[in-house]
Design an enzyme around this catalytic site. Structure first.
Site, mmCIF file in Angstrom:
data_model
loop_
_atom_site.group_PDB
_atom_site.id
_atom_site.type_symbol
_atom_site.label_atom_id
_atom_site.label_comp_id
_atom_site.label_asym_id
_atom_site.label_seq_id
_atom_site.Cartn_x
_atom_site.Cartn_y
_atom_site.Cartn_z
ATOM 1 N N CYS A 60 -6.342 -8.299 0.309
ATOM 2 C CA CYS A 60 -5.834 -7.725 -1.152
ATOM 3 C C CYS A 60 -4.526 -7.834 -1.127
ATOM 4 C CB CYS A 60 -6.841 -6.863 -1.644
ATOM 5 S SG CYS A 60 -8.501 -7.080 -1.847
ATOM 6 N N CYS B 231 -7.289 -3.677 0.971
ATOM 7 C CA CYS B 231 -7.196 -4.050 2.351
ATOM 8 C C CYS B 231 -6.125 -5.099 2.543
ATOM 9 C CB CYS B 231 -8.578 -4.593 2.604
ATOM 10 S SG CYS B 231 -8.875 -6.104 1.701
ATOM 11 N N HIS C 202 -13.316 -9.336 -3.628
ATOM 12 C CA HIS C 202 -12.971 -7.738 -3.731
ATOM 13 C C HIS C 202 -12.428 -7.802 -5.431
ATOM 14 C CE1 HIS C 202 -12.365 -6.783 0.634
ATOM 15 N NE2 HIS C 202 -13.536 -7.508 0.378
ATOM 16 N N GLU D 179 -9.584 -6.427 -6.516
ATOM 17 C CA GLU D 179 -8.313 -6.836 -6.581
ATOM 18 C C GLU D 179 -8.116 -8.558 -6.700
ATOM 19 O OE1 GLU D 179 -8.298 -3.568 -3.522
ATOM 20 O OE2 GLU D 179 -9.589 -4.786 -4.161
#
Length: 156
Positions: free
Chosen positions: A88, A85, A55, A57
């Site tokens: 993260c 999420c 992801h 992040e």
């Protein structure tokens, strides 16, 4: 709203557009040091890297860790186009990110106020200051356009 936050979000949106052009879910992130400089930037890449943890992040925090030569990211700001999420937010808490700035909420998976709120959970050993809604419409539109295009290409 801090004008600097708009500049930083524009940089995160550039990253999200990179993800969009690669067929990845368009999430972009930048990480800013205490001096206000962007020290890392990334966009979603789980498909292209065959990595469910890739992801934006996570990638931006990994890059910042290499930059600082430290697993702690004290006195930093994580700017991301979509609310992080669970994974993260957990990583941001463990890294000791000071502040999270995001564009649009994620009611299905958001862990900074929408579905969950890990940012201020007193049971955890670190709390993150959260600013949401920065360039919200642009961030939301990018996500909606991506999924609209995906549904159209799949014939749905």
């Amino acid at each position: 709203m801090d004008v600097e936050l708009y500049h930083l979000m524009k940089e995160a949106i550039k990253e999200a557009r990179n993800a969009f052009s690669m067929g990845e879910v368009p999430v972009g992130a930048v990480l800013v040091g205490s001096d206000g400089r962007i020290v890392a930037r990334a966009h979603n890449r789980p498909i292209s890297l065959n990595d469910p943890t890739a992801h934006a992040e996570i990638l931006v925090m990994k890059e910042a860790g290499r930059f600082y030569r430290n697993y702690r990211l004290n006195d930093t700001i994580l700017v991301v186009t979509v609310e992080p999420c669970l994974m993260c937010m957990g990583a941001a808490i463990n890294a000791r990110v000071t502040r999270l700035v995001f564009g649009t909420h994620d009611p299905k998976a958001g862990a900074a106020g929408s579905l969950y709120d890990f940012s201020s959970d007193k049971r955890l050993n670190h709390r993150i200051e959260v600013t949401s809604g920065v360039m919200e419409e642009e961030c939301r539109s990018l996500m909606q356009d991506f999924f609209h295009d995906r549904r159209k290409s799949q014939g749905n």
